[in-house]
Write a protein that holds these residues in place. Sequence first.
Motif, PDB file in Angstrom:
ATOM      1  N   LEU A  42      -7.339  -4.748  -7.742  1.00  5.62           N
ATOM      2  CA  LEU A  42      -6.645  -4.895  -6.467  1.00  5.62           C
ATOM      3  C   LEU A  42      -7.297  -4.127  -5.320  1.00  5.62           C
ATOM      4  O   LEU A  42      -6.966  -4.360  -4.161  1.00  5.62           O
ATOM      5  CB  LEU A  42      -5.184  -4.448  -6.627  1.00  5.62           C
ATOM      6  CG  LEU A  42      -4.380  -5.205  -7.696  1.00  5.62           C
ATOM      7  CD1 LEU A  42      -2.997  -4.597  -7.849  1.00  5.62           C
ATOM      8  CD2 LEU A  42      -4.278  -6.686  -7.340  1.00  5.62           C
ATOM      9  N   GLN A  43      -8.153  -3.150  -5.654  1.00  5.90           N
ATOM     10  CA  GLN A  43      -8.986  -2.447  -4.662  1.00  5.90           C
ATOM     11  C   GLN A  43      -8.280  -1.368  -3.841  1.00  5.90           C
ATOM     12  O   GLN A  43      -8.955  -0.542  -3.230  1.00  5.90           O
ATOM     13  CB  GLN A  43      -9.623  -3.456  -3.691  1.00  5.90           C
ATOM     14  CG  GLN A  43     -10.569  -4.433  -4.364  1.00  5.90           C
ATOM     15  CD  GLN A  43     -11.826  -3.759  -4.909  1.00  5.90           C
ATOM     16  OE1 GLN A  43     -12.589  -3.160  -4.162  1.00  5.90           O
ATOM     17  NE2 GLN A  43     -12.023  -3.859  -6.223  1.00  5.90           N
ATOM     18  N   THR A  44      -6.960  -1.331  -3.805  1.00  8.59           N
ATOM     19  CA  THR A  44      -6.262  -0.295  -3.037  1.00  8.59           C
ATOM     20  C   THR A  44      -5.140   0.317  -3.875  1.00  8.59           C
ATOM     21  O   THR A  44      -4.535  -0.359  -4.727  1.00  8.59           O
ATOM     22  CB  THR A  44      -5.646  -0.842  -1.730  1.00  8.59           C
ATOM     23  OG1 THR A  44      -4.561  -1.706  -2.039  1.00  8.59           O
ATOM     24  CG2 THR A  44      -6.678  -1.569  -0.894  1.00  8.59           C
ATOM     25  N   ALA A  45      -4.858   1.594  -3.598  1.00  2.00           N
ATOM     26  CA  ALA A  45      -3.798   2.290  -4.333  1.00  2.00           C
ATOM     27  C   ALA A  45      -2.432   1.706  -3.997  1.00  2.00           C
ATOM     28  O   ALA A  45      -1.544   1.636  -4.855  1.00  2.00           O
ATOM     29  CB  ALA A  45      -3.843   3.783  -4.003  1.00  2.00           C
ATOM     30  N   ARG A  46      -2.217   1.292  -2.751  1.00  4.16           N
ATOM     31  CA  ARG A  46      -0.916   0.742  -2.365  1.00  4.16           C
ATOM     32  C   ARG A  46      -0.612  -0.561  -3.094  1.00  4.16           C
ATOM     33  O   ARG A  46       0.546  -0.833  -3.448  1.00  4.16           O
ATOM     34  CB  ARG A  46      -0.862   0.540  -0.848  1.00  4.16           C
ATOM     35  CG  ARG A  46      -0.875   1.849  -0.077  1.00  4.16           C
ATOM     36  CD  ARG A  46      -0.624   1.637   1.408  1.00  4.16           C
ATOM     37  NE  ARG A  46      -0.624   2.914   2.106  1.00  4.16           N
ATOM     38  CZ  ARG A  46       0.428   3.722   2.205  1.00  4.16           C
ATOM     39  NH1 ARG A  46       1.567   3.370   1.640  1.00  4.16           N
ATOM     40  NH2 ARG A  46       0.348   4.859   2.868  1.00  4.16           N
ATOM     41  N   ARG A  47      -1.613  -1.358  -3.339  1.00  2.00           N
ATOM     42  CA  ARG A  47      -1.394  -2.588  -4.106  1.00  2.00           C
ATOM     43  C   ARG A  47      -1.072  -2.263  -5.561  1.00  2.00           C
ATOM     44  O   ARG A  47      -0.274  -2.954  -6.191  1.00  2.00           O
ATOM     45  CB  ARG A  47      -2.627  -3.480  -4.014  1.00  2.00           C
ATOM     46  CG  ARG A  47      -2.833  -4.095  -2.628  1.00  2.00           C
ATOM     47  CD  ARG A  47      -4.119  -4.877  -2.561  1.00  2.00           C
ATOM     48  NE  ARG A  47      -4.334  -5.454  -1.236  1.00  2.00           N
ATOM     49  CZ  ARG A  47      -5.457  -6.062  -0.866  1.00  2.00           C
ATOM     50  NH1 ARG A  47      -6.463  -6.155  -1.716  1.00  2.00           N
ATOM     51  NH2 ARG A  47      -5.572  -6.542   0.360  1.00  2.00           N
ATOM     52  N   VAL A  48      -1.687  -1.219  -6.080  1.00  4.44           N
ATOM     53  CA  VAL A  48      -1.372  -0.790  -7.443  1.00  4.44           C
ATOM     54  C   VAL A  48       0.086  -0.334  -7.526  1.00  4.44           C
ATOM     55  O   VAL A  48       0.809  -0.678  -8.470  1.00  4.44           O
ATOM     56  CB  VAL A  48      -2.313   0.361  -7.890  1.00  4.44           C
ATOM     57  CG1 VAL A  48      -1.885   0.899  -9.248  1.00  4.44           C
ATOM     58  CG2 VAL A  48      -3.756  -0.124  -7.946  1.00  4.44           C
TER      59      VAL A  48
ATOM     60  N   ASP B  82       8.634   7.468 -11.169  1.00  2.00           N
ATOM     61  CA  ASP B  82       8.341   6.261 -10.389  1.00  2.00           C
ATOM     62  C   ASP B  82       6.980   6.397  -9.708  1.00  2.00           C
ATOM     63  O   ASP B  82       6.566   7.501  -9.321  1.00  2.00           O
ATOM     64  CB  ASP B  82       9.419   6.038  -9.333  1.00  2.00           C
ATOM     65  CG  ASP B  82      10.763   5.680  -9.948  1.00  2.00           C
ATOM     66  OD1 ASP B  82      10.768   5.121 -11.061  1.00  2.00           O
ATOM     67  OD2 ASP B  82      11.795   5.985  -9.317  1.00  2.00           O
ATOM     68  N   ALA B  83       6.316   5.296  -9.557  1.00  2.00           N
ATOM     69  CA  ALA B  83       5.003   5.297  -8.911  1.00  2.00           C
ATOM     70  C   ALA B  83       5.154   5.561  -7.419  1.00  2.00           C
ATOM     71  O   ALA B  83       5.930   4.899  -6.731  1.00  2.00           O
ATOM     72  CB  ALA B  83       4.304   3.957  -9.142  1.00  2.00           C
ATOM     73  N   THR B  84       4.431   6.561  -6.923  1.00  2.00           N
ATOM     74  CA  THR B  84       4.380   6.866  -5.493  1.00  2.00           C
ATOM     75  C   THR B  84       2.913   6.980  -5.100  1.00  2.00           C
ATOM     76  O   THR B  84       2.029   7.096  -5.960  1.00  2.00           O
ATOM     77  CB  THR B  84       5.111   8.179  -5.166  1.00  2.00           C
ATOM     78  OG1 THR B  84       4.430   9.266  -5.836  1.00  2.00           O
ATOM     79  CG2 THR B  84       6.564   8.129  -5.616  1.00  2.00           C
ATOM     80  N   ILE B  85       2.677   6.991  -3.801  1.00  2.00           N
ATOM     81  CA  ILE B  85       1.293   7.081  -3.340  1.00  2.00           C
ATOM     82  C   ILE B  85       0.661   8.389  -3.792  1.00  2.00           C
ATOM     83  O   ILE B  85      -0.513   8.436  -4.176  1.00  2.00           O
ATOM     84  CB  ILE B  85       1.223   6.931  -1.799  1.00  2.00           C
ATOM     85  CG1 ILE B  85      -0.217   6.786  -1.339  1.00  2.00           C
ATOM     86  CG2 ILE B  85       1.932   8.073  -1.109  1.00  2.00           C
ATOM     87  CD1 ILE B  85      -0.909   5.539  -1.800  1.00  2.00           C
ATOM     88  N   ALA B  86       1.431   9.482  -3.788  1.00  2.00           N
ATOM     89  CA  ALA B  86       0.884  10.770  -4.197  1.00  2.00           C
ATOM     90  C   ALA B  86       0.546  10.782  -5.678  1.00  2.00           C
ATOM     91  O   ALA B  86      -0.504  11.304  -6.083  1.00  2.00           O
ATOM     92  CB  ALA B  86       1.885  11.880  -3.870  1.00  2.00           C
ATOM     93  N   ARG B  87       1.410  10.209  -6.501  1.00  2.00           N
ATOM     94  CA  ARG B  87       1.178  10.232  -7.955  1.00  2.00           C
ATOM     95  C   ARG B  87       0.028   9.324  -8.358  1.00  2.00           C
ATOM     96  O   ARG B  87      -0.777   9.683  -9.224  1.00  2.00           O
ATOM     97  CB  ARG B  87       2.465   9.852  -8.683  1.00  2.00           C
ATOM     98  CG  ARG B  87       3.530  10.945  -8.608  1.00  2.00           C
ATOM     99  CD  ARG B  87       4.889  10.458  -9.054  1.00  2.00           C
ATOM    100  NE  ARG B  87       5.889  11.527  -8.907  1.00  2.00           N
ATOM    101  CZ  ARG B  87       7.179  11.309  -8.764  1.00  2.00           C
ATOM    102  NH1 ARG B  87       7.656  10.064  -8.744  1.00  2.00           N
ATOM    103  NH2 ARG B  87       8.008  12.338  -8.626  1.00  2.00           N
ATOM    104  N   VAL B  88      -0.064   8.155  -7.733  1.00  2.00           N
ATOM    105  CA  VAL B  88      -1.173   7.263  -8.060  1.00  2.00           C
ATOM    106  C   VAL B  88      -2.490   7.858  -7.571  1.00  2.00           C
ATOM    107  O   VAL B  88      -3.509   7.809  -8.274  1.00  2.00           O
ATOM    108  CB  VAL B  88      -0.926   5.863  -7.451  1.00  2.00           C
ATOM    109  CG1 VAL B  88      -2.181   5.001  -7.576  1.00  2.00           C
ATOM    110  CG2 VAL B  88       0.252   5.189  -8.142  1.00  2.00           C
ATOM    111  N   HIS B  89      -2.491   8.453  -6.395  1.00  2.00           N
ATOM    112  CA  HIS B  89      -3.697   9.097  -5.891  1.00  2.00           C
ATOM    113  C   HIS B  89      -4.095  10.264  -6.787  1.00  2.00           C
ATOM    114  O   HIS B  89      -5.293  10.523  -6.976  1.00  2.00           O
ATOM    115  CB  HIS B  89      -3.484   9.580  -4.454  1.00  2.00           C
ATOM    116  CG  HIS B  89      -3.879   8.567  -3.424  1.00  2.00           C
ATOM    117  ND1 HIS B  89      -5.098   8.566  -2.814  1.00  2.00           N
ATOM    118  CD2 HIS B  89      -3.206   7.493  -2.928  1.00  2.00           C
ATOM    119  CE1 HIS B  89      -5.177   7.558  -1.965  1.00  2.00           C
ATOM    120  NE2 HIS B  89      -4.033   6.886  -2.016  1.00  2.00           N
TER     121      HIS B  89
END
Length: 234
Positions: free
Chosen positions: A117-123, A151-158
């Motif tokens: 997907l190329q971006t963290a937000r899409r993940v 839950d998946a958040t931008i901070a946790r995925v990053h």
Amino acid sequence: MVSLDASRLARNNRDWHQLLELCSLFGVIIADGERLYDPCAYHDRLLLGLSGIMSEAELHQIRIRLHQGERQKAAQGELRIPLPGGLAYNRSGQIVLNPDEEVQARLCLVFDKFTELQTARRVIRYLRTHDLRIPVRPLRGPGPHELVWRDATIARVHHILHNPAYAGAYIYGRRRINAVRQGPGSHRATSKVAIDDWEVCIKDAHPGYIDWEEFMANQRRLGRPPRRAAQGHL
């Protein structure tokens, strides 16, 4: 007030002088193993001030020696460091993949989806759509260092995508204490250190979920500015 080493009542020289000021206001006599000191008397206050300075210098040297010993151990990959949720220590003290197969599968999914997907937000959007949580190991809280699902958040995925441990690398010095951001009574403020400036970076030190080349490619992809079409959407 009686103390065997009065200067050790303060963590730093500023606190020590505040203590002396309070003692002088209330007429408190300070005693150590050698003599009595009257904070109201200039010469005694001068001696107490010098004692605080020497104590602070001694603590500074102790911290330097401890840091040097820690870094020497880290340079050999022997310093035990906190691990993210996808890794664990075995009985021999070696770093291995988390034995929980669900944890392994979820992290592999995160990396595979980021490649796709190329971006963290899409993940994040994919994980939330399918109601999939991610494994984390918090450093603080009621159960520090215990694996929990969040839950998946931008901070946790990053945090997953930026963590070199998932690429099998042993790293020391990813963050540095930032004295400018340090507030009184707060936790030690730190700032990120560029990859080229990491103090210790041992590649292929333990099993990982991706290789180093994929990790670096992910960092370059994460560093790109988002396209307009993707802004404001999860």
